[in-house]
Write a protein that holds these residues in place. Structure first.
Motif, PDB file in Angstrom:
ATOM      1  N   ARG A 270       0.841  -1.195   0.000  1.00 53.98           N
ATOM      2  CA  ARG A 270       0.000   0.000   0.000  1.00 53.98           C
ATOM      3  C   ARG A 270       0.874   1.243   0.000  1.00 53.98           C
ATOM      4  O   ARG A 270       1.861   1.324   0.737  1.00 53.98           O
ATOM      5  N   PHE A 271       0.528   2.205  -0.831  1.00 56.96           N
ATOM      6  CA  PHE A 271       1.307   3.431  -0.963  1.00 56.96           C
ATOM      7  C   PHE A 271       0.605   4.583  -0.264  1.00 56.96           C
ATOM      8  O   PHE A 271      -0.577   4.828  -0.488  1.00 56.96           O
ATOM      9  N   SER A 272       1.334   5.298   0.569  1.00 56.72           N
ATOM     10  CA  SER A 272       0.788   6.507   1.195  1.00 56.72           C
ATOM     11  C   SER A 272       1.332   7.754   0.504  1.00 56.72           C
ATOM     12  O   SER A 272       1.031   8.873   0.916  1.00 56.72           O
ATOM     13  N   ASN A 273       2.130   7.538  -0.549  1.00 58.22           N
ATOM     14  CA  ASN A 273       2.732   8.637  -1.299  1.00 58.22           C
ATOM     15  C   ASN A 273       2.561   8.348  -2.788  1.00 58.22           C
ATOM     16  O   ASN A 273       3.195   7.433  -3.321  1.00 58.22           O
ATOM     17  N   GLU A 274       1.703   9.106  -3.461  1.00 58.81           N
ATOM     18  CA  GLU A 274       1.416   8.844  -4.869  1.00 58.81           C
ATOM     19  C   GLU A 274       2.633   9.090  -5.751  1.00 58.81           C
ATOM     20  O   GLU A 274       2.787   8.457  -6.804  1.00 58.81           O
ATOM     21  N   ASP A 275       3.510  10.001  -5.334  1.00 60.29           N
ATOM     22  CA  ASP A 275       4.721  10.261  -6.106  1.00 60.29           C
ATOM     23  C   ASP A 275       5.593   9.015  -6.178  1.00 60.29           C
ATOM     24  O   ASP A 275       6.140   8.680  -7.240  1.00 60.29           O
ATOM     25  N   ILE A 276       5.709   8.307  -5.073  1.00 61.54           N
ATOM     26  CA  ILE A 276       6.484   7.057  -5.053  1.00 61.54           C
ATOM     27  C   ILE A 276       5.777   5.991  -5.885  1.00 61.54           C
ATOM     28  O   ILE A 276       6.396   5.254  -6.649  1.00 61.54           O
ATOM     29  N   ALA A 277       4.453   5.913  -5.763  1.00 60.66           N
ATOM     30  CA  ALA A 277       3.685   4.891  -6.489  1.00 60.66           C
ATOM     31  C   ALA A 277       3.843   5.031  -7.995  1.00 60.66           C
ATOM     32  O   ALA A 277       3.873   4.032  -8.726  1.00 60.66           O
ATOM     33  N   SER A 278       3.954   6.260  -8.486  1.00 63.03           N
ATOM     34  CA  SER A 278       4.048   6.482  -9.929  1.00 63.03           C
ATOM     35  C   SER A 278       5.485   6.553 -10.437  1.00 63.03           C
ATOM     36  O   SER A 278       5.704   6.679 -11.643  1.00 63.03           O
ATOM     37  N   SER A 279       6.457   6.455  -9.543  1.00 68.17           N
ATOM     38  CA  SER A 279       7.859   6.448  -9.954  1.00 68.17           C
ATOM     39  C   SER A 279       8.169   5.160 -10.709  1.00 68.17           C
ATOM     40  O   SER A 279       7.651   4.091 -10.367  1.00 68.17           O
ATOM     41  N   LYS A 280       9.024   5.255 -11.721  1.00 67.76           N
ATOM     42  CA  LYS A 280       9.330   4.098 -12.564  1.00 67.76           C
ATOM     43  C   LYS A 280      10.705   3.513 -12.236  1.00 67.76           C
ATOM     44  O   LYS A 280      11.648   4.246 -11.930  1.00 67.76           O
ATOM     45  N   PHE A 281      10.778   2.174 -12.319  1.00 63.54           N
ATOM     46  CA  PHE A 281      12.003   1.460 -11.977  1.00 63.54           C
ATOM     47  C   PHE A 281      12.291   0.389 -13.028  1.00 63.54           C
ATOM     48  O   PHE A 281      11.385  -0.082 -13.719  1.00 63.54           O
ATOM     49  N   THR A 282      13.557   0.015 -13.105  1.00 63.42           N
ATOM     50  CA  THR A 282      13.999  -1.109 -13.925  1.00 63.42           C
ATOM     51  C   THR A 282      14.847  -2.024 -13.048  1.00 63.42           C
ATOM     52  O   THR A 282      15.695  -1.546 -12.290  1.00 63.42           O
ATOM     53  N   GLY A 283      14.606  -3.311 -13.128  1.00 66.94           N
ATOM     54  CA  GLY A 283      15.385  -4.239 -12.307  1.00 66.94           C
ATOM     55  C   GLY A 283      15.122  -5.682 -12.668  1.00 66.94           C
ATOM     56  O   GLY A 283      14.150  -6.007 -13.353  1.00 66.94           O
ATOM     57  N   SER A 284      16.007  -6.556 -12.218  1.00 69.15           N
ATOM     58  CA  SER A 284      15.863  -8.005 -12.417  1.00 69.15           C
ATOM     59  C   SER A 284      16.393  -8.701 -11.177  1.00 69.15           C
ATOM     60  O   SER A 284      17.534  -8.458 -10.754  1.00 69.15           O
ATOM     61  N   PHE A 285      15.559  -9.567 -10.582  1.00 66.20           N
ATOM     62  CA  PHE A 285      15.912 -10.239  -9.344  1.00 66.20           C
ATOM     63  C   PHE A 285      15.563 -11.723  -9.433  1.00 66.20           C
ATOM     64  O   PHE A 285      14.595 -12.095 -10.105  1.00 66.20           O
ATOM     65  N   ASP A 286      16.319 -12.548  -8.753  1.00 68.25           N
ATOM     66  CA  ASP A 286      15.921 -13.936  -8.561  1.00 68.25           C
ATOM     67  C   ASP A 286      14.661 -13.951  -7.702  1.00 68.25           C
ATOM     68  O   ASP A 286      14.527 -13.126  -6.780  1.00 68.25           O
ATOM     69  N   HIS A 287      13.724 -14.867  -8.005  1.00 69.57           N
ATOM     70  CA  HIS A 287      12.442 -14.856  -7.282  1.00 69.57           C
ATOM     71  C   HIS A 287      12.600 -15.203  -5.802  1.00 69.57           C
ATOM     72  O   HIS A 287      11.665 -14.998  -5.021  1.00 69.57           O
ATOM     73  N   LYS A 288      13.785 -15.701  -5.402  1.00 66.86           N
ATOM     74  CA  LYS A 288      14.021 -16.010  -3.994  1.00 66.86           C
ATOM     75  C   LYS A 288      14.607 -14.830  -3.231  1.00 66.86           C
ATOM     76  O   LYS A 288      14.815 -14.914  -2.024  1.00 66.86           O
ATOM     77  N   THR A 289      14.883 -13.727  -3.937  1.00 68.39           N
ATOM     78  CA  THR A 289      15.411 -12.532  -3.273  1.00 68.39           C
ATOM     79  C   THR A 289      14.380 -11.995  -2.281  1.00 68.39           C
ATOM     80  O   THR A 289      13.220 -11.790  -2.654  1.00 68.39           O
ATOM     81  N   PRO A 290      14.743 -11.757  -1.013  1.00 66.68           N
ATOM     82  CA  PRO A 290      13.774 -11.222  -0.047  1.00 66.68           C
ATOM     83  C   PRO A 290      13.225  -9.885  -0.514  1.00 66.68           C
ATOM     84  O   PRO A 290      13.939  -9.076  -1.112  1.00 66.68           O
TER      85      PRO A 290
END
Length: 318
Positions: A270-290
């Motif tokens: 849940r986001f309490s900050n819409e600016d963070i919610a709409s920020s864009k990211f790129t990444g790749s993780f192993d599905h076991k990464t916490p």
């Protein structure tokens, strides 16, 4: 220090919101301690979610839950131990209200963080992503219903089309091909990606014109605006990263990423900050990464704070 132990009855009362204050406090301390038994928590939660009748005891609810399925031995043992993937033949009306009690009905369900492969009787193969449900009738194995995400390799049969229908009434139709369909209930889109062959995307509710696809194209249906967009896939999109055990996203908003993280880790974000919610990211993780490690890496490019609310069992992003 003496281990903090929780009984199934106390956990049931907590999950069903019938516990008194002291029991709630005890369970929450246990959940935040090293004695936390996640497998037990998942099992009791699964039983509660599928036996929502008025005020059952934990033993009554377990009996109802386990009486609703005819198990395959290996899967049954796994479910008892981890409350993980359910592959069941429906034997009544308890288990899913949206599924017929027809004994020929098959439901395959994955829990969070898990994938499953299935071979249908016609020779088609299905890979099911985390937190997804696939259902079909054994007499019509090429007519399927998907909630979540699945990758399909369709055996060729010119006489019988292969269709996958989603909760928002989008149907993907093929004869012999391979494609990916993503349609989580709480997601903003339903998306089809075509790797080989040809498919037709239709809807009996949202749009009149059929959309025909060729390889390396994707069709995105935006649930809020009812808009349908066909576009070319980027190179990374054709990899279907989740099949290889990866959580991968490129230039996606945090709100979009949260849907995939919920499927993998089983907790609402849940986001309490819409600016963070709409920020864009790129990444790749192993599905076991916490998930906390994923958050820490995302914070490198955009500062935010996060915390786990153990009462509501959700991550709060601020």
């Amino acid at each position: 220090m003496e281990p903090l132990k929780i009984t199934e009855t106390e956990l049931w009362e907590y999950i069903s919101k019938t516990a008194d204050g002291s029991t709630n406090h005890k369970v929450e301390r246990w959940m935040n301690s090293s004695d936390f038994d996640e497998a037990l928590y998942i099992k009791i939660t699964a039983i509660y979610n599928h036996t929502l009748e008025k005020d059952p005891t934990v033993e009554e609810a377990k009996k109802r839950f386990f009486n609703t399925v005819t198990p395959k031995t290996a899967v049954w043992k796994e479910m008892l131990k981890y409350a993980a993937i359910l592959i069941v033949v429906i034997s009544g009306t308890y288990f899913y209200n949206t599924i017929s009690s027809n004994r020929n009905e098959i439901v395959v369900q994955t829990t969070f963080g898990e994938q499953r492969s299935i071979e249908l009787s016609d020779g088609s193969k299905v890979w099911l992503n985390a937190s997804s449900t696939l259902s079909y009738n054994t007499e019509t194995p090429r007519t399927l219903y998907l909630e979540g995400e699945g990758f399909f390799e369709v055996a060729k049969d010119t006489l019988h089309a292969f269709t996958v229908t989603t909760p928002d009434h989008i149907t993907v139709k093929a004869l012999g091909t391979s494609f990916n369909v993503k349609s989580y209930i709480d997601g903003a889109i339903t998306e089809t990606k075509l790797l080989t062959g040809k498919v037709e995307v239709t809807s009996d509710t949202h749009f009149k014109e059929s959309v025909f696809m060729i390889p390396d194209e994707k069709v995105t249906f935006y649930k809020n605006t009812k808009e349908v967009v066909k576009s070319k896939m980027d190179l990374y999109e054709s990899e279907i990263a989740w099949k290889e055990g990866k959580i991968q996203f490129e230039n996606k908003t945090f709100k979009e990423i949260a849907i995939d993280l919920k499927a993998q880790f089983g907790k609402q974000i849940r986001f309490s900050n819409e600016d963070i919610a709409s920020s864009k990211f790129t990444g790749s993780f192993d599905h076991k990464t916490p998930i906390s490690e994923i958050f820490e890496i995302l914070k490198i490019s955009k500062e935010f704070t996060y915390k786990l609310n153990t009462t509501t069992n959700e991550w709060i992003i601020e």
